[in-house]
Design an enzyme around this catalytic site. Sequence first.
Site: not given
Length: 311
Positions: A11, A32, A90, A144
Amino acid sequence: MRILITGGAGFLGSHLCDYLLSMGNEVICMDNLITGSIDNIAHIHNERFKFYKYDVTEFIYVDGEINFILHFASPASPIDYARYPIQTLKVGALGTHKTLGLAKHKKASYLLASTSEVYGDPLISPQPEDYWGNVNPVGPRGVYDEAKRFGEALVMAYHSVHKIDTRIVRIFNTYGERMRLNDGRVVPAFIPQALTGEPLTVFGDGSQTRSFCYVADLVEGIYKLMCSDCHTPVNLGNPEEMTVLEFANKIIEITGSSSEIVYKPLPQDDPKQRRPDITKAKQLLDWQPKVSFEEGITKTINWFKQRLNKI
Ligand code: UDP
């Protein structure tokens, strides 16, 4: 400039691609596509634009010079990081490391997309940059929040040890065209619900607050931060705060919907209040949001109307 943007099919990333191309730059976009989408960049037909489907937690090789790296790759909605907890950790940790390593190698400037989530469930409001936050590391949002907090620490370490020219932006709730319909966030949840006559799903009693920034304002702020020499974190967001229930009622009113409101359980660790203190951005970048809530949300509603008609 020749700019690499990770998460460029997301976005925010795709709006940045558009903006940076419009300013005459060359843009290399990597994604990805686990939460980003080719649809977001399909309109770009420009010889200064290249897209690579790539997971930036792996070693990144790019030919030629790179002047700026923007690291925007990450799942960004609570249901996405619940679905992809390890990828979220990651990309915030290893992805930041890989992109910083590339910045060092290419002698490129670097900007990390961080988040208001570093403040967790904040105990003060509005949140200034020098507030350290109230984060639950092992809660559902921890993957997060902690990845972004680690990312910020790594950026500061590369800045002080390797003298990389770095920036950190702490992004507050942002909305606009190209939000993913099923990403579970409140804007792409409520607008389609209102447009299709479904009930609006307010979590908890709806008294928790958020402050919504229109994407064009945010992109302009990010560009101003890129052009600045500020290495410490800067909040970008719209300080106009409202409760989630007020937000639901505004969406019903603006869409002219007959939808009702239903109440669902409040997700664990859902922040009770969130509002950026943007004093630093005003002073250092001469930036503040310009687009009113009514204007931004009307554009976003029109975009969702078109999307829903196509499905
Ligand atoms: N929310 C809601 N109904 C929904 C989706 C979200 O009431 O269908 C609430 C959510 O509990 C939170 C706020 O809206 O208090 C914003 O949620 P979002 O997922 O957009 O992002 P957050 O700001 O929590 O990261």
